[in-house]
Design a protein around this motif. Structure first.
Motif, PDB file in Angstrom:
ATOM      1  N   ASN A1708       0.870  -1.191   0.000  1.00  0.00           N
ATOM      2  CA  ASN A1708       0.000   0.000   0.000  1.00  0.00           C
ATOM      3  C   ASN A1708       0.901   1.233   0.000  1.00  0.00           C
ATOM      4  N   LYS A1709       0.601   2.146  -0.880  1.00  0.00           N
ATOM      5  CA  LYS A1709       1.488   3.295  -1.088  1.00  0.00           C
ATOM      6  C   LYS A1709       1.680   4.097   0.192  1.00  0.00           C
ATOM      7  N   ASP A1710       0.584   4.345   0.914  1.00  0.00           N
ATOM      8  CA  ASP A1710       0.666   5.163   2.152  1.00  0.00           C
ATOM      9  C   ASP A1710       1.570   4.473   3.160  1.00  0.00           C
ATOM     10  N   ASN A1711       1.373   3.173   3.336  1.00  0.00           N
ATOM     11  CA  ASN A1711       2.174   2.436   4.324  1.00  0.00           C
ATOM     12  C   ASN A1711       3.638   2.403   3.899  1.00  0.00           C
ATOM     13  N   TRP A1712       3.858   2.208   2.594  1.00  0.00           N
ATOM     14  CA  TRP A1712       5.233   2.154   2.051  1.00  0.00           C
ATOM     15  C   TRP A1712       5.957   3.470   2.329  1.00  0.00           C
ATOM     16  N   ASN A1713       5.263   4.575   2.007  1.00  0.00           N
ATOM     17  CA  ASN A1713       5.894   5.898   2.194  1.00  0.00           C
ATOM     18  C   ASN A1713       6.142   6.180   3.664  1.00  0.00           C
ATOM     19  N   LYS A1714       5.171   5.771   4.474  1.00  0.00           N
ATOM     20  CA  LYS A1714       5.313   5.969   5.925  1.00  0.00           C
ATOM     21  C   LYS A1714       6.555   5.235   6.423  1.00  0.00           C
ATOM     22  N   PHE A1715       6.753   3.992   5.917  1.00  0.00           N
ATOM     23  CA  PHE A1715       7.894   3.158   6.337  1.00  0.00           C
ATOM     24  C   PHE A1715       9.207   3.808   5.901  1.00  0.00           C
ATOM     25  N   LEU A1716       9.219   4.285   4.640  1.00  0.00           N
ATOM     26  CA  LEU A1716      10.435   4.949   4.115  1.00  0.00           C
ATOM     27  C   LEU A1716      10.759   6.208   4.910  1.00  0.00           C
ATOM     28  N   MET A1717       9.696   6.969   5.257  1.00  0.00           N
ATOM     29  CA  MET A1717       9.881   8.210   6.022  1.00  0.00           C
ATOM     30  C   MET A1717      10.464   7.904   7.400  1.00  0.00           C
ATOM     31  N   ALA A1718       9.982   6.857   8.006  1.00  0.00           N
ATOM     32  CA  ALA A1718      10.471   6.476   9.342  1.00  0.00           C
ATOM     33  C   ALA A1718      11.949   6.132   9.262  1.00  0.00           C
ATOM     34  N   THR A1721      14.038   9.316   8.913  1.00  0.00           N
ATOM     35  CA  THR A1721      14.130  10.142  10.121  1.00  0.00           C
ATOM     36  C   THR A1721      14.904   9.444  11.225  1.00  0.00           C
ATOM     37  N   SER A1722      14.836   8.123  11.253  1.00  0.00           N
ATOM     38  CA  SER A1722      15.437   7.426  12.413  1.00  0.00           C
ATOM     39  C   SER A1722      16.749   6.733  12.094  1.00  0.00           C
ATOM     40  N   HIS A1723      17.002   6.542  10.763  1.00  0.00           N
ATOM     41  CA  HIS A1723      18.200   5.793  10.316  1.00  0.00           C
ATOM     42  C   HIS A1723      18.300   4.434  11.024  1.00  0.00           C
ATOM     43  N   SER A1724      17.151   3.754  11.204  1.00  0.00           N
ATOM     44  CA  SER A1724      17.133   2.464  11.938  1.00  0.00           C
ATOM     45  C   SER A1724      17.761   1.367  11.094  1.00  0.00           C
ATOM     46  N   PRO A1725      18.862   0.755  11.591  1.00  0.00           N
ATOM     47  CA  PRO A1725      19.504  -0.310  10.797  1.00  0.00           C
ATOM     48  C   PRO A1725      18.575  -1.521  10.580  1.00  0.00           C
ATOM     49  N   VAL A1726      17.713  -1.812  11.543  1.00  0.00           N
ATOM     50  CA  VAL A1726      16.839  -2.991  11.383  1.00  0.00           C
ATOM     51  C   VAL A1726      15.796  -2.753  10.298  1.00  0.00           C
ATOM     52  N   CYS A1727      15.271  -1.533  10.243  1.00  0.00           N
ATOM     53  CA  CYS A1727      14.299  -1.202   9.187  1.00  0.00           C
ATOM     54  C   CYS A1727      14.987  -1.236   7.821  1.00  0.00           C
ATOM     55  N   GLN A1728      16.236  -0.741   7.794  1.00  0.00           N
ATOM     56  CA  GLN A1728      16.999  -0.810   6.527  1.00  0.00           C
ATOM     57  C   GLN A1728      17.185  -2.274   6.109  1.00  0.00           C
ATOM     58  N   ASP A1729      17.407  -3.164   7.100  1.00  0.00           N
ATOM     59  CA  ASP A1729      17.569  -4.593   6.803  1.00  0.00           C
ATOM     60  C   ASP A1729      16.278  -5.173   6.226  1.00  0.00           C
ATOM     61  N   VAL A1730      15.114  -4.680   6.735  1.00  0.00           N
ATOM     62  CA  VAL A1730      13.820  -5.133   6.201  1.00  0.00           C
ATOM     63  C   VAL A1730      13.712  -4.763   4.729  1.00  0.00           C
ATOM     64  N   LEU A1731      14.063  -3.505   4.404  1.00  0.00           N
ATOM     65  CA  LEU A1731      13.990  -3.046   3.005  1.00  0.00           C
ATOM     66  C   LEU A1731      14.925  -3.865   2.119  1.00  0.00           C
ATOM     67  N   LYS A1732      16.107  -4.154   2.675  1.00  0.00           N
ATOM     68  CA  LYS A1732      17.086  -4.943   1.923  1.00  0.00           C
ATOM     69  C   LYS A1732      16.504  -6.330   1.595  1.00  0.00           C
ATOM     70  N   PHE A1733      15.838  -6.953   2.615  1.00  0.00           N
ATOM     71  CA  PHE A1733      15.241  -8.275   2.394  1.00  0.00           C
ATOM     72  C   PHE A1733      14.123  -8.203   1.352  1.00  0.00           C
ATOM     73  N   ILE A1734      13.267  -7.131   1.456  1.00  0.00           N
ATOM     74  CA  ILE A1734      12.153  -6.992   0.486  1.00  0.00           C
ATOM     75  C   ILE A1734      12.732  -6.885  -0.916  1.00  0.00           C
ATOM     76  N   SER A1735      13.833  -6.170  -1.047  1.00  0.00           N
ATOM     77  CA  SER A1735      14.482  -5.993  -2.351  1.00  0.00           C
ATOM     78  C   SER A1735      14.892  -7.360  -2.911  1.00  0.00           C
ATOM     79  N   GLN A1736      15.527  -8.171  -2.048  1.00  0.00           N
ATOM     80  CA  GLN A1736      15.958  -9.520  -2.487  1.00  0.00           C
ATOM     81  C   GLN A1736      14.755 -10.374  -2.881  1.00  0.00           C
ATOM     82  N   TRP A1737      13.728 -10.311  -2.028  1.00  0.00           N
ATOM     83  CA  TRP A1737      12.555 -11.206  -2.130  1.00  0.00           C
ATOM     84  C   TRP A1737      11.694 -10.857  -3.346  1.00  0.00           C
ATOM     85  N   CYS A1738      11.543  -9.558  -3.535  1.00  0.00           N
ATOM     86  CA  CYS A1738      10.573  -9.104  -4.541  1.00  0.00           C
ATOM     87  C   CYS A1738      11.246  -8.690  -5.840  1.00  0.00           C
ATOM     88  N   GLY A1739      12.550  -8.949  -5.953  1.00  0.00           N
ATOM     89  CA  GLY A1739      13.237  -8.628  -7.217  1.00  0.00           C
ATOM     90  C   GLY A1739      13.504  -7.134  -7.374  1.00  0.00           C
TER      91      GLY A1739
END
Length: 1749
Positions: A1708-1718, A1721-1739
């Motif tokens: 969902n676009k709103d949720n995606w943008n909200k996640f990216l914004m977080a 703003t927070s530079h959370s390494p764990v959230c960055q790891d989530v994005l990295k995994f989604i990238s691998q998983w979803c091509g």
């Protein structure tokens, strides 16, 4: 079974004249043979020809020879023969039961083709086969035939099974067809069964199979469904021809088949379940067997031949003679013929189930048969030929049989009684009883036929010694139980089973009526009792009276007559019944009144006319009167009214007789006018109902016929006006009012004012009714009526009138009720008091005069005391506070406990005078403790002491006395009392008193003074046990001094001084007594010693006589000799036992020898005939000269022994030369040899051996070598020396043996040298076989002492490569072993490697093993638990090996509870798509999602690891054969769940992503089939609560609480799913095995849910979106359309979709943008790891606007 030829019944002819068919009758009495000339010959069972008749053609015009007889069979009743003919007809001839009866054709059945075979299996049913292939049935009853089944092939054979309920037909095309009339529950199929290879002319149906044979010379046994069981092939036997006929034995256990000159016999073996062939019966010149017939009892087989001969054979397994009276012929395993040798009668005993009969016994006066099989019991009555077979499990032959009853056998076994009726194959009944006496069991089986009872079978038996049970054996239920007060010793039912007689141990005779369950005692002192056979008349004896009950229905009416002896029996016959009585030596017969007995029988048979005729011949006596009464009752029941009228006339019941006379006239008139039974006319039936006083039935009969007037007349005649009026009312009779008036008038005329009053009352006229009641003097009824009607109560004058009448009639209570009703309490109270109606008075007083209540209660109590109702008075006195009266009443009522209760509430002064009275009561009941307490309460302790003293309870009295008296006073009191008792001669009481005050010595003195020694001893034993023995001894001496020897004996023996007793009797000259005591108490030989002394005191002949009498003569002589009384011994032996004299001489000689008197001893030895003993004596004393002298003079055989003895002496002095000379003189070189050996002088020993016993030289040489070995070094040196000598002498074989024998534990080098020398010599000089043996012996010895190389070299010398390698291996010389294997025999290289690996494994040298065998090394690491080394080593191998050990390690970790470490292992090494690993991955996933503490930001790395492993697995699955399988789909779902969990942990670390975390928790609920449901709902509820979604929180937490309850209960059945309808949250989820949430948190949730539900501010509905569906549900319930889940929240994407490269992945676009914004703003390494995994998983990500740096 074996065949034995008995006789030739019909001699054969010279040409072909075949016997066409034969048959035995069912009763075994007749045997029929049909010859080629169509004549039937009839033989009896003994083989004698008795009759014959010719058959006839269907049509005479074709001549008498126009047909052949093809089938013949007897009818089941043996009176008819069916003949099947080829001229298309069957004739049935009636031949009668006796020989010579006229033969007539009674049935004929014309057919459409020739009859080929025929059987008669059952009554009226003949089965036959036709040439056209049909099998038909002819019914002899209807004279019609019908087709059973048809085939297209000629019927060649037909047979039936053993029971005759099934048939088999064989056809020319080889078909065998089966048909059942009744398959008897076997379930076997019908129709075509088998296709036999040839026409089955020989066909037999045995118990367990079908046997068929024909022209192919093969016998085939088929199973029950046509499969081949066995084949006997004789096709290659040149002696065998085709099989023409077969017959099965009646028992079905054997089959006989006929061919040319031969009968073949097959026997069924039940144990092996196969057919076994017996020895065939071969008869030369018999020619082809054309017919076989087996006698129905299985004992005879007849064979008919082609030449017209008929031979009879005996068939039996074995025969035996039983008690010289019966012959038992075992014709089959399950069939035995029992023949009575004296009468010739036969009984066939057969097991219907085919079990083998084990043993046959004939019991019960040789009338009854008993036989066992493995599972059944066979019983039979030889007289009536009734046989039974019942199921019976073997009980080791412990059964007991009773045959007292002719109809039934009683079997006792292990406390159970079983009844078997002869002729029935079911047990009649079975009951538990321990009483096996036939007098205590009575069975009646249909002994007298009764009206309306077809079957009557009853049993009476003892349940226990005082309880009788009566059982109906047909229904199997209990019809009566009698509990008696004393032991029953005899019982018997009458023949009809309606009455039971029994007698108890007190000789009282009782009669029990089973129908009415009444017990009557009819006779005392009954010594004999018996029912008269064939009647219900009873005969019994009471002392000198004979008692006869001719009518048992009136047991009080008994006919008694005096007799002078004892009744011994009853005899009935020839029209009279006699009681046999023994009077002294004669037997007298007392004749009973046969007429009276006859009456009873007539009544039982229902012949009332005969009973009446008989009664009219008798005078009227009490017995006759009772019979008339019985007959009248029965005649009325049977509607025989003329007989009933006659009975009532005889009884003088004129009214009944007249009434019946009128009734009979009506019945007769009706019968005359209309015919039929007049007794069925309604007036007759109504009058009989009236006679029985059943007026309602009479009324019903009248009204059925609409005879209303007659019904009313009946009631009027009986003055039953109420019923008359009721009938008139019911039928609306016009005379109803007149009837009522007449009834009232009649009541008034007859002065029945009460009844008239009731009538007026019923009609509602109260005043008139009261007037009549008062007139009738019934004021109470008037008062009752007034009380029910208010309008009458208002009439004061009337009420006053009634009350006056009531008071006048002293009906005060009723008057009081009336006064109370008219509110006059004062008068009411007075009346109640006068009428003693105190209950009502008290109730009234409580309301109206409360002050009076106490007085009334007291008055009530006084009244009850006057009425002697003291018990009831107590409570009223208590209510009235009259304690003294209450106590008196309680005492008077003997309510002691109540009295104590009341007394305990009183003051001491009042109570003290009553306590003793109560105490006396309890003392009388011997409840002394309560009495003592009460005496104490009443200050009467002295009375309590007296009570105990009188009761003889001195201890309690003493204890009580000690409490209230000084001890010295108590002692004085008791001693004084004891002395008083002593004076009165009450020594026991005195003793108890002495003992109570601890003065037992006074008691002992008292008993001694009065010479009561037994009591004295008793007390000494009790109080001074240490002095008991001395006391006995002292008393013994005293009594001995007084001359009371018997008593003295007792005390001496009690003191265990039997010698003193013996001496006492000896000194008194009472030798017999002394002998008796010595024998009883003095051990084994004491009495012999006494007897000896006794005899010695007598001397001479008297001594001999005494010793002979005591049987101790020989013992006495021995005793005398033992005691050196040789003179007495010689005297006794001279007088009585001369043969003992030499023995005494010998013993005297031995005695003299012991005393050193050798010359005298020598003389005695010679007199004793024992010169050798003299020689030995001198040898023993080394007097060689004397020894030689005696030996040469008296015992030349002993000379050698003397020389040997001398030699022994020389040896002891080491004079070997002299010893050798003496021994050689004595011709004992062997002894010389032994002495030299013992002295170790082997050279001398060898010399002697060589010279005198050369045969023993070899053995001596070996012994010398053994001895040398034993002696250690010295011996070893000797052996080595010996070996060297053998070697030098060229005796290499002996030298080798000597070297091999060297054993020296101290010097291995010496042994090695010797063994090597032996090996060397053997190789050089001995043959190869011998040298091989030596090397094989030496090699292991060298290995044993650690010389492996030497052993290996020896082996290699003889090319023993394998043994050499084994030697190197054992010495761990691995390189040498490998070299030898490589150079000499490469086959052994693997062998060496394998042993090397084993060695490394066993030594645990894994690191070395790696280089040799990696897998073995890895397995060893696993065994040792060195997992890290194992994995490290495996990593260096290929991927497959690595993952095998990774899986093993993971499994180990999971078992140990280390799922997290197992996950780390797969994170490190990857997750291969091996199906065998799937359970590991699932287990890791399950453990992770179930583990506590994972719902937090800190758990991210654990979830990320799980997610990454599952991603790796899914990627591998896509490339494997498991792609798109259910397992693949399941792992993709697990990956999604792990992703949600990881994303949730990442979101929980950032405040602004709180709603994202909550949504993920909610989304996870759709996967509760894989997650613990309670944990998932808890986490979703808490997350919703945290972000303020209270509706959802409430629903989820409520669901969580339901789930926790379900886990407690162990079932999800009670769950309510209504909140989750139309959502994708599953209902069917696995029940969690345990609670995943702690109790404290569960309690918090409970409190919150309860609070919210109490507030009622929330709607219990899940939030919905624009689809109208639950917002988190992927599926819209209304349309069924499925939305994609958002990768960030798991919620459905309805709009603003961002799609990824991989299909099915979106956000969902709103949720995606909200996640990216977080993240920005927070530079959370764990959230960055989530994005990295989604990238691998979803091509890849949808936009490159964000960088991971």
């Amino acid at each position: 079974m074996q065949l034995k030829h008995l006789r030739t019944l019909l001699s054969p002819q010279d040409g072909a004249a075949k016997v066409t068919c034969m048959a035995w009758s069912q009763n075994n009495a007749k045997f029929a043979v049909c010859t080629v000339d169509r004549v039937v010959l009839l033989y009896d069972e003994h083989g004698e020809r008795r009759d014959k008749f010719s058959t006839k053609p269907a049509d005479m015009k074709y001549g008498r020879k126009s047909y052949m007889v093809k089938g013949m069979a007897f009818s089941p009743d043996s009176t008819k023969i069916a003949i099947g003919q080829t001229d298309n007809i069957i004739y049935v001839y009636k031949i009668g039961e006796d020989w010579g009866d006229k033969k007539v054709i009674c049935n004929k059945f014309i057919q459409t083709s020739a009859v080929t075979c025929l059987q008669w299996p059952a009554e009226y049913i003949i089965v036959f086969g036709l040439a056209e292939g049909k099998v038909r049935l002819a019914n002899t009853k209807t004279n019609k035939s019908s087709t059973i089944y048809g085939t297209d092939s000629y019927v060649v054979s037909l047979t039936t099974n053993c029971s005759g309920k099934g048939i088999l037909s064989g056809h020319a095309d080889g078909t065998i067809v089966r048909y059942f009339f009744d398959d008897e529950g076997s379930g076997e199929s019908q129709g075509k069964l088998v296709n036999h290879p040839c026409p089955p002319y020989a066909l037999a149906w045995a118990t367990n199979s079908i046997v068929a044979a024909g022209c192919d010379r093969r016998i085939v046994a088929y199973g029950k469904e046509g499969h081949v069981l066995q084949t006997f092939d004789y096709s290659r036997d040149p002696q065998e021809r085709e099989f023409t006929t077969a017959a099965a034995s009646p028992g079905g256990q054997s089959v006989v088949l006929g061919s040319y000159d031969r009968l073949r016999v097959l026997n069924w073996s039940p144990r092996r379940s196969i057919w076994e062939e017996a020895k065939p019966k071969e008869i030369a010149n018999l020619y082809t067997v054309t017919a076989l017939a087996w006698k129905r009892d299985g004992s005879r087989l007849c064979a008919g031949t082609l030449c017209g001969g008929v031979e009879q054979f005996d068939c039996c397994l074995r025969r035996s003679i039983y008690k010289n009276k019966f012959e038992l012929t075992y014709v089959g395993p399950s069939q035995v013929i029992v023949k009575n040798l004296s009468s010739g009668t036969r009984v066939v005993l057969k097991s219907h189930y085919g079990y083998e009969v084990e043993e046959v016994k004939i019991l019960g006066k040789e009338r009854y048969l008993v036989a066992h099989t493995s599972d059944t019991l066979l019983l039979g009555d030889l007289n009536t030929n009734r046989l039974s077979e019942v199921a019976w499990q073997g009980s080791g032959g412990n059964e007991k049989y009773f045959f007292e009853n002719e109809n039934v056998c009683m079997i006792f076994n292990a406390g159970e009684l079983t009844l078997v009726e002869y002729g029935s194959n079911d047990t009649l009944g079975s009951v538990r009883t321990e009483f096996m006496n036939p007098h205590l069991i009575s069975v009646r089986i249909n002994e007298r036929h009764q009206r309306g009872m077809e079957d009557n079978k009853k049993l009476a038996y003892l349940v226990d010694i005082k309880t009788i049970a009566i059982v109906d054996l047909i229904g199997g239920y209990n019809i009566g139980t009698i509990s008696h007060e004393s032991r029953v010793d005899w019982l018997e039912l009458n023949e009809t089973g309606h009455k039971l007689l029994f007698r108890d141990r007190k000789l009282r005779l009782h009669l029990y009526d089973i129908e009415s369950c009444t017990k009557t005692m009819i006779l005392n002192f009954c010594s004999y009792v018996q029912w008269v056979p064939g009647s219900d008349v009873l005969v019994a004896q009471n002392r000198n009276s004979l008692c006869v009950w001719y009518n048992i229905e009136a047991p009080e009416r008994v006919t008694m007559s005096s007799i002078r002896g004892d009744v011994i029996g009853l005899e009935r016959g020839g029209g009279k019944t006699e009681v046999m009585v023994t009077e002294g030596v004669t037997t007298v017969a007392y004749t009973l009144d046969e007429g009276l007995i006859e009456f009873g029988t007539a009544i039982d048979d229902g012949n009332y006319t005969r009973a009446t005729a008989f009664l009219e011949t008798l005078e009227m006596t009490p017995e006759t009167e009772a019979m008339w009464k019985t007959l009248s009752k029965l005649a009325l029941e049977a509607r025989q009214l003329h007989i009933a009228e006659r009975c009532f006339s005889a009884l003088g019941h004129v009214a009944k007789a007249r009434f019946l006379h009128e009734t009979n006239e009506i019945a007769d008139q009706v019968s005359r006018e209309y015919g039929g039974e007049g007794t069925d006319f309604y007036q007759v039936r109504a009058r009989l109902a009236m006679l029985e006083k059943n007026y309602k039935l009479a009324e019903m009969i009248f009204l059925e016929q609409n005879a209303v007037e007659e019904a009313m007349d009946m009631y009027q005649e009986l003055h039953r006006w109420d019923e008359c009026i009721a009938v008139a009312e019911a039928k609306g009779h016009p005379a109803l009012e007149k009837l009522r008036r007449d009834y009232y008038q009649w009541l008034m005329d007859t002065q029945q004012e009460e009844r008239a009053g009731e009538l007026q009352e019923s009609q509602g006229d109260g005043l008139a009714a009261i007037s009549l009641y008062l007139k009738a003097g019934l004021p109470a009824k008037a008062a009752r009526l007034v009380l029910t009607r208010e309008e009458l109560l208002a009439n004061t004058e009337l009420v006053e009138h009634i009350t006056t009448a009531l008071i006048k009639g002293e009906l005060y209570e009723r008057a009081g009720d009336l006064f109370e009703k008219i509110r006059n309490p004062q008068r009411a109270l007075e009346c109640y008091c006068k009428g003693n109606a105190f209950m009502k008075a008290v109730e009234l007083a409580r309301l109206a005069f409360p002050v009076e209540v106490v007085r009334l209660e007291e008055a009530w109590g006084d009244h009850l005391v006057q009425q002697k109702q003291l018990d009831a008075a107590i409570n009223h006195y208590i209510e009235a506070r009259c304690s003294i009266k209450a106590i008196e009443a309680a005492l008077g009522a003997r309510q002691w406990k109540k009295a104590i209760y009341i007394l305990d509430l009183q003051d001491r002064n009042t109570a003290s005078k009553y306590y003793p009275r109560v105490a006396q009561h309890y003392a009388s009941l011997q409840e002394y403790e309560i009495a003592e307490e009460l005496y104490t309460k009443g200050d009467r302790t002295k009375d309590a002491i007296d009570m105990y003293t009188q009761a003889g309870r001195w201890e309690q009295a003493h204890k009580l006395a000690m409490k209230c008296m000084r001890p010295e006073d108590v002692s004085v009191l008791y001693i004084t009392q004891a002395q008083e008792m002593e004076k009165q001669g009450k020594y026991r009481e005195a003793e108890r008193l002495y003992v109570t005050v601890e003065e037992p010595d006074l008691a002992i003195t008292m008993f001694k003074k009065h010479k009561l020694y037994d009591d004295m001893i008793r007390l000494v034993g009790k109080h001074h046990p240490d002095l008991l023995s001395d006391t006995h001894l002292h008393l013994g001496k005293e009594l001995e001094a007084e001359g009371r020897l018997q008593e003295a004996e007792y005390h001496y023996l009690e003191a265990q001084e039997w010698k003193a007793t013996v001496n006492m009797y000896r000194s008194s000259g009472l030798w017999e007594e002394a002998y008796r005591v010595a024998k009883a108490h003095g051990g084994a030989n004491a009495h012999k010693h006494v007897a000896y002394l006794w005899a010695k005191s007598l001397g001479g002949e008297a001594a001999v006589r005494l010793l002979n009498k005591l049987g101790l003569l020989e013992a006495a002589i021995d005793h005398a000799a033992d005691n050196c009384s040789f003179e007495f011994a010689f005297e006794l032996s001279r007088l009585a036992l001369k043969h003992k004299t030499p023995e005494i001489h010998l013993r005297y000689a031995l005695n003299l020898e012991d005393e050193g008197k050798f010359e005298e001893a020598e003389a005695e030895f010679i007199r004793a005939g024992k010169p050798k003993e003299a020689v030995l004596m001198f040898v023993h004393n080394q007097n060689w000269e004397a020894a030689q002298r005696v030996a040469e003079a008296h015992d030349p055989d002993s000379v050698a022994e003397v020389l040997v003895g001398q030699a022994r002496g020389a040896l002891e002095e080491k004079d070997f030369q002299k010893a050798e000379g003496l021994l050689l003189r004595a011709q004992r070189p062997g002894l010389a040899l032994n002495y030299y050996k013992e002295a170790g002088l082997w050279s001398d020993a060898l010399r002697i051996c060589k010279d005198y016993v050369p045969g023993q030289l070899e053995a001596l040489q070996e012994e010398y070598e053994r001895e040398a070995t034993k002696k250690g070094t010295r011996g070893v040196e000797g052996l080595v020396e010996q070996a060297r000598q053998w070697e030098q002498a060229g005796e290499y074989s002996r030298a080798v043996d000597c070297y091999l024998k060297v054993r020296d534990s101290g010097s291995s080098s010496l042994m090695e040298k010797c063994w090597m020398k032996a090996a060397e010599l053997s190789i050089k000089f001995l043959p190869p076989q011998r040298s091989l043996e030596v090397i094989r012996a030496v090699g292991p010895q060298l290995i044993g002492i650690g010389k492996h190389n030497a052993a290996a070299e020896l082996y290699l010398n003889l090319d023993l490569v394998k043994e050499a390698i084994d030697a190197f291996i054992e010495g761990e010389e691995w390189n040498k072993a490998k070299r030898v294997a490589k150079e000499l025999d490469p086959r052994y290289e693997d062998y060496v490697d394998q042993h090397y690996k084993e060695f490394l494994k066993n030594q645990g040298k894994v690191d070395s093993l790696v280089g040799v065998d990696v897998i073995a090394a890895l397995d060893l690491y696993v065994e040792q638990g060195q997992w890290d080394k194992c994995i490290e080593t495996a990593t260096k191998q290929n991927y497959k090996i690595l993952h095998k050990y990774v899986a093993l390690y993971a499994t180990h970790l999971i078992r140990e509870g280390g799922s997290a470490q197992a996950l780390a292992l797969y994170v490190q090494h990857g997750a291969p798509a091996n199906p065998q690993n799937f359970n590991i991955y699932k287990r890791i996933f399950t453990d992770m999602v179930s583990s506590p503490g994972t719902n937090s930001a800190e758990a991210y790395h654990s979830w990320a690891d799980l997610r990454d492993v599952l991603f790796n697995l899914c990627e591998n699955l896509v490339k494997s054969s498991e792609a798109n399988s259910p397992a693949h789909e399941e792992f993709e779902t697990m990956l999604l769940i792990a992703h949600y969990y990881a994303t949730r942990s990442a979101a929980q670390s950032i405040k602004q992503l709180e709603t994202v975390a909550a949504r993920l928790s909610v989304s996870l609920l759709r996967h509760t089939q894989l997650l613990p449901a309670d944990k998932a709902f808890y986490e979703a509820g808490i997350a919703a609560q945290a972000v303020g979604w209270e509706n959802m929180a409430f629903i989820f937490l409520n669901r969580f609480l339901d789930l926790t309850d379900a886990i407690e209960e162990g079932t999800l059945d009670a769950l309510d799913h209504s909140d989750f309808q139309d959502t994708d949250i599953p209902f069917e989820v696995p029940l969690p095995a345990k609670q995943h949430i702690p109790e404290a948190q569960r309690e918090e949730v409970r409190d919150w849910v309860l609070t919210v539900s109490m507030d009622q501010r929330l709607e219990q509905v899940l939030p919905r979106d624009e689809r109208g569906a639950y917002e988190a549900s992927l599926v819209a319930a209304s349309t069924g359309v499925r939305a994609l889940p958002c990768l960030i929240t798991g919620y459905p994407i309805l709009r603003n979709k961002i799609e990824f490269k991989r299909p099915g992945k979106a956000a969902n676009k709103d949720n995606w943008n909200k996640f990216l914004m977080a993240i920005k703003t927070s530079h959370s390494p764990v959230c960055q790891d989530v994005l990295k995994f989604i990238s691998q998983w979803c091509g890849g990500l949808p936009s490159t606007s964000f960088s991971f740096q």
